[in-house]
Design an enzyme around this catalytic site. Structure first.
Site, PDB file in Angstrom:
ATOM      1  N   LYS B  94       0.909  -1.122  -0.041  1.00 55.32           N
ATOM      2  CA  LYS B  94       0.030   0.105   0.146  1.00 55.32           C
ATOM      3  C   LYS B  94       0.862   1.293  -0.120  1.00 55.32           C
ATOM      4  O   LYS B  94       0.392   2.297  -0.634  1.00 55.32           O
ATOM      5  CB  LYS B  94      -0.859  -0.040   1.108  1.00 55.32           C
ATOM      6  N   GLU B 116      -9.612   6.365   3.017  1.00 53.75           N
ATOM      7  CA  GLU B 116     -10.571   5.139   3.590  1.00 53.75           C
ATOM      8  C   GLU B 116      -9.553   4.121   3.803  1.00 53.75           C
ATOM      9  O   GLU B 116      -8.710   3.891   3.226  1.00 53.75           O
ATOM     10  CB  GLU B 116     -11.659   4.787   2.585  1.00 53.75           C
ATOM     11  N   SER B 383       1.770  -9.891  -0.763  1.00 57.90           N
ATOM     12  CA  SER B 383       1.389  -8.129  -0.453  1.00 57.90           C
ATOM     13  C   SER B 383       1.779  -7.745   0.603  1.00 57.90           C
ATOM     14  O   SER B 383       1.765  -6.416   0.723  1.00 57.90           O
ATOM     15  CB  SER B 383      -0.132  -8.011  -1.119  1.00 57.90           C
TER      16      SER B 383
END
Ligand SMILES: Cc1ncc(COP(=O)(O)O)c(C=O)c1O
Lengths: 265, 401
Positions: B94, B116, B383
């Site tokens: 991210k 968010e 990830s």
């Protein structure tokens, strides 16, 4: 001639009053009665909200109304059925279906337009479907002699205003503030100024909504507008009503003074 | 005609019938401005240099491409390579995106950042870069997610972000996104909305993909150096789809490389309790783009379920919808129990604790490897790391930590 056109022509300069209510709120049995009462108390056009699970452009009041309506079984098909029932007695007040695109996508454009036309709805306003993405739906609506209402906001550039007005039909809906429905930061001076610039791009009537909550704010934005939309404040009142009798009383007490004030302009 | 997949989206943000700009009018001008700024900066050498320097010095890139030898052995099939996004600063892919978007926000003169978050990873990655640049940061998070990701909530607060609890709708990621959109229309002049996945209106899907495509670019180069040529298959989990698009995109036009996106099967697609929007959803419009969404027959968005909060989203990035429709990528599902099993397998035999999201990719990688030969290679995108999920897993297994 479309019902919206006839209505605005008949008003000949008088300000139109357009209340917004959510279909199925506070419950499904009350909606048609509420619509009739709105007309009795002075509504010229009715905006009927199609409940959606993710109303991104709405503030807490209309979010809550949608949640209540969905919980008791009102969706797009029930909303259209309510219009049909309303039309049994009333063939003269235009009804605008207002909501979000996903329920329409899910139903399919062709089926949706056919059902809405059959029910006697006059126009559609979909918050998340700007003109650029509305080519197909707009064409189908036109074929059915229905109208798609587009929005203009305080952030809309001159260039976009022109583009939107080229596609607009029925009326142009001016969003009076940067924010969601029911916000409290209405600046009527800025609205009136911006409306003059919208006017340069279109001969259609202009309605102003978002943030209009009472007689005072209605009068303030009606200066340059042809119509005033009142939503959250009305929905909030209806939220408290247990019966159609209570709802009728509440509507009359709320809408009539605004009607009178607009007529005195 | 062969499709050049890497050419998408078109001028107006469409990936075939998917994508686009389905936003309220108040945001349209701001999205145009964002589009223009991004188009200018993505080819600007100084911007790119800053982005890559931040990725190197602050995030710790390149992340390794690791041959999971024991895991591969166990499959008795293809070799499994793990792209170690779990080793990035803040523990997931991210941060690649938030580093890029905050540079853009700064270049556009925005003073306030909103985001968010579901699992809290994107929220943490946003709070991190906002702290680093001294920008005010508000993160919207569903009430349900706040309860199940308490550590990430605290991490965000430590970094000075304000975490706002969202109690509308299903009180999860989709509702946090709605609330962030509402904030954005209200503060559109000074606020930059950092969306955490390849969803939202154009230009977000392409922008978030581009910032994350560093994953695939590195993997391609690392693989060529270590093995030579191209891998045979890529596997990544798909929530909104940002880690997956990041890995896939640099390989889209290499047609020999098979591509698999893994959706959350929850309790099983047949039970209805899942988050597999491509596998079991229908075409619709949500959060600014046309894509596959999970909705009922009236178009209401329905609640999803996944053991991993980061995959618990009823939509999916429009480019994945396009890759599915064109057949370039295949989308499969892994259920909660399979993901949990893969979590334990990787932890026990490789000493790597994967995030529950990433565990879905690992689980499918294991299945796939068994069907392939020993001279073939799969890259699985790891990830994120699983520290954030330890409490969830312990609770599921009746252990008090
Ligand atoms: C580690 C990890 N992987 C995957 C995801 C899913 O997001 P996306 O599909 O955008 O990569 C998340 C989201 O929170 C995450 O934290």
């Amino acid at each position: 001639m479309s019902l919206l056109k006839t209505t605005f022509t008949k008003l000949s300069g008088k300000k139109a009053l357009i209340p917004f209510v959510t279909a199925g709120h506070p419950n499904a049995d009350m909606t048609v009665g509420i619509m009739h009462q709105l007309v009795k108390s002075g509504a010229d056009v009715i905006e009927l909200g199609v409940p959606f699970s993710d109303p991104m452009a709405d503030g807490p009041v209309i979010q809550h109304a949608s949640e209540r309506a969905i919980a008791t079984g009102t969706g797009i098909r029930e909303t259209i059925a309510m219009v049909k029932q309303f039309r049994i007695q009333n063939q003269s007040t235009p009804v605008v279906l207002m909501g979000y695109l996903n329920p329409v996508e899910c139903m399919g454009y062709t089926e949706f337009v056919a059902a809405a036309q059959d029910a006697g709805a006059d126009a559609v306003l979909l918050v998340d479907s700007p003109p650029e993405e509305s080519t197909e739906l707009l064409e189908l609506l036109k074929q059915a002699d229905m109208e798609q209402i587009f929005l203009i906001a305080p952030t809309t550039t001159e260039e976009r205003k022109q583009m939107i007005c080229q596609h607009a039909n029925g009326f142009v809906y001016y969003v009076a503030l940067k924010g969601v429905t029911g916000s409290a930061n209405l600046d009527s001076h800025a609205v009136n100024k911006d409306l003059q610039s919208v006017r340069k791009h279109t001969d259609l009537p202009i309605a102003v909504g978002f943030g209009v909550k009472d007689t005072q704010s209605a009068i303030a934005v009606a200066e340059q507008a042809d119509a005033v939309v009142i939503g959250s404040a009305l929905v909030n009142l209806l939220d408290q009503c247990q019966s159609i009798i209570e709802a009728e009383k509440a509507i009359d007490a709320f809408i009539k003074p605004i009607r009178t004030a607009l007529d005195s302009l | 005609m062969t499709i050049k997949y890497s050419d998408y989206p078109d001028q107006r943000g469409h990936f075939g019938q998917f994508g686009g700009v389905f936003a309220s009018e108040t945001l349209m001008h701001c999205l145009t401005e964002l589009n223009q700024a991004y188009s200018r900066l993505k080819t600007d050498p100084a911007f790119q240099a800053q982005f890559h320097q931040d990725l190197a010095d602050y995030v710790g890139r390149p992340s390794p491409l690791y041959l999971a030898a024991r895991l591969s052995q166990q499959c008795d099939g293809a070799k499994i390579w793990l792209k170690r996004e779990d080793l990035n600063h803040t523990g997931a892919h991210k941060i690649n995106n938030t580093i890029g978007q905050i540079l853009l926000a700064k270049a556009m003169g925005k003073k306030r950042i909103i985001a968010e978050t579901g699992a809290g990873q994107h929220g943490v990655a946003t709070a991190t870069v906002a702290a680093r640049l001294g920008l005010k940061c508000v993160v919207y998070m569903g009430e349900v997610d706040i309860a199940r990701q308490a550590i990430n909530v605290y991490r965000m607060k430590l970094m000075g972000a304000e975490v706002r609890s969202v109690d509308s709708g299903s009180k999860t990621l989709k509702d946090a996104l709605n609330e962030a959109m509402r904030d954005w229309v209200t503060h559109v002049d000074d606020t930059f909305y950092i969306i955490g996945t390849v969803a939202g209106p154009d230009p977000y899907p392409q922008m978030v993909r581009d910032f994350n495509s560093v994953i695939g670019k590195e993997a391609k180069k690392q693989f060529a150096e270590k093995v030579g040529g191209l891998p045979d298959a890529l596997v990544a989990c798909v929530g909104g789809g940002s880690n997956a698009m990041g890995l896939f995109h640099p390989f889209l036009d290499d047609l020999s490389v098979k591509i698999y996106g893994v959706e959350a099967g929850g309790h099983g697609v047949a039970t209805g309790a899942h988050a597999a929007s491509i596998t079991a959803g229908k075409v619709g419009v949500l959060h600014g783009n046309r894509t596959y969404v999970m909705s009922d027959d009236q178009g209401q968005i329905i609640e999803t379920h996944s053991i991993s909060a980061g995959l618990d989203y009823p939509g999916v990035g429009p480019e994945h919808a396009f890759l599915n429709e064109t057949g370039r990528a295949q989308y499969v599902t892994i259920n909660d129990d399979e993901a949990l099993q893969a979590f334990h397998t990787l932890t026990r035999i490789e000493g790597i604790l994967p995030a529950l999201e990433s565990s879905h990719a690992v689980a499918y990688g294991l299945k796939l490897a068994k069907t392939m030969s020993k001279d073939q290679n799969i890259i699985v995108n790891l990830s994120g790391r699983g520290d954030k999920d330890v409490h969830t897993i312990a609770a599921l297994e009746g252990v008090t930590v």
